[in-house]
Design a protein around this motif. Structure first.
Motif, mmCIF file in Angstrom:
data_model
loop_
_atom_site.group_PDB
_atom_site.id
_atom_site.type_symbol
_atom_site.label_atom_id
_atom_site.label_comp_id
_atom_site.label_asym_id
_atom_site.label_seq_id
_atom_site.Cartn_x
_atom_site.Cartn_y
_atom_site.Cartn_z
ATOM 1 N N ILE A 9 -0.772 -4.677 -2.865
ATOM 2 C CA ILE A 9 -0.627 -4.177 -4.235
ATOM 3 C C ILE A 9 -1.820 -3.290 -4.602
ATOM 4 O O ILE A 9 -1.653 -2.171 -5.097
ATOM 5 N N THR A 10 -3.006 -3.769 -4.327
ATOM 6 C CA THR A 10 -4.234 -3.039 -4.669
ATOM 7 C C THR A 10 -4.283 -1.665 -4.011
ATOM 8 O O THR A 10 -4.606 -0.668 -4.651
ATOM 9 N N TYR A 11 -3.947 -1.607 -2.715
ATOM 10 C CA TYR A 11 -4.080 -0.352 -1.974
ATOM 11 C C TYR A 11 -2.825 0.521 -2.014
ATOM 12 O O TYR A 11 -2.870 1.672 -1.605
ATOM 13 N N GLY A 12 -1.708 -0.021 -2.482
ATOM 14 C CA GLY A 12 -0.506 0.787 -2.648
ATOM 15 C C GLY A 12 0.363 0.940 -1.415
ATOM 16 O O GLY A 12 1.094 1.926 -1.288
ATOM 17 N N PHE A 13 0.322 -0.032 -0.509
ATOM 18 C CA PHE A 13 1.214 0.040 0.656
ATOM 19 C C PHE A 13 2.666 -0.043 0.186
ATOM 20 O O PHE A 13 2.979 -0.730 -0.789
ATOM 21 N N ARG A 14 3.555 0.631 0.872
ATOM 22 C CA ARG A 14 4.971 0.668 0.488
ATOM 23 C C ARG A 14 5.772 -0.452 1.142
ATOM 24 O O ARG A 14 6.776 -0.908 0.620
ATOM 25 N N THR A 15 5.336 -0.892 2.330
ATOM 26 C CA THR A 15 6.061 -1.921 3.077
ATOM 27 C C THR A 15 5.065 -2.856 3.746
ATOM 28 O O THR A 15 4.056 -2.403 4.275
ATOM 29 N N VAL A 16 5.381 -4.144 3.730
ATOM 30 C CA VAL A 16 4.574 -5.124 4.459
ATOM 31 C C VAL A 16 5.486 -5.905 5.407
ATOM 32 O O VAL A 16 6.681 -6.050 5.159
ATOM 33 N N HIS A 19 6.389 -5.010 -7.746
ATOM 34 C CA HIS A 19 5.566 -3.829 -7.483
ATOM 35 C C HIS A 19 6.285 -2.814 -6.597
ATOM 36 O O HIS A 19 5.667 -1.861 -6.118
ATOM 37 N N ASP A 20 7.567 -3.040 -6.373
ATOM 38 C CA ASP A 20 8.397 -2.142 -5.547
ATOM 39 C C ASP A 20 7.838 -1.978 -4.134
ATOM 40 O O ASP A 20 7.865 -0.896 -3.556
ATOM 41 N N ILE A 21 7.290 -3.063 -3.596
ATOM 42 C CA ILE A 21 6.811 -3.066 -2.211
ATOM 43 C C ILE A 21 7.838 -3.839 -1.389
ATOM 44 O O ILE A 21 8.186 -4.970 -1.716
ATOM 45 N N LYS A 22 8.315 -3.214 -0.341
ATOM 46 C CA LYS A 22 9.338 -3.824 0.500
ATOM 47 C C LYS A 22 8.697 -4.824 1.471
ATOM 48 O O LYS A 22 7.555 -4.658 1.880
ATOM 49 N N VAL A 23 9.485 -5.848 1.841
ATOM 50 C CA VAL A 23 9.013 -6.892 2.752
ATOM 51 C C VAL A 23 9.945 -6.930 3.962
ATOM 52 O O VAL A 23 11.163 -6.944 3.816
#
Length: 103
Positions: free
Chosen positions: A32-39, A56-60
């Motif tokens: 979240i802090t660094y703004g990655f799009r996918t983990v 946060h719209d980050i895909k897993v």
């Protein structure tokens, strides 16, 4: 390439078989802090990571067939079953091979 653009195209991963729930939480907060799009996490942590990251719209995602212990027991058993079936079928086509009825 700018750092922000690079971060958007890199998959951030935490696949250590020894990762704890606290490790995953810290990892998600970093994403979240660094703004990655996918983990990517091991399969048993997908629901937990999704709960943290979805707002946060980050895909897993999770690896498939990764050899560091990342597969569930069910997947490992099925892979072994298929491998055994292939070996038995190969053997059945050899002189003196076994008869395969069902696995």
């Amino acid at each position: 390439m700018e750092k922000e653009k690079l971060i958007e195209i890199i998959d951030y991963t935490m696949l250590a078989p020894t990762a704890s729930k606290d490790d995953i939480k810290q990892f998600c907060l970093e994403a979240i802090t660094y703004g990655f799009r996918t983990v990517f996490v091991n399969p048993w942590y997908i629901p937990y990571a999704f709960t943290i990251l979805s707002p946060h719209d980050i895909k897993v995602g999770a690896p498939i067939g990764f050899s560091l212990g990342g597969a569930t027991t069910r997947v490992k058993v099925e892979k072994r079953r298929r491998r055994l079936r292939m070996e038995l079928l190969k053997s059945a086509h050899q002189p003196g091979g076994v008869e395969v009825k069902s696995l």
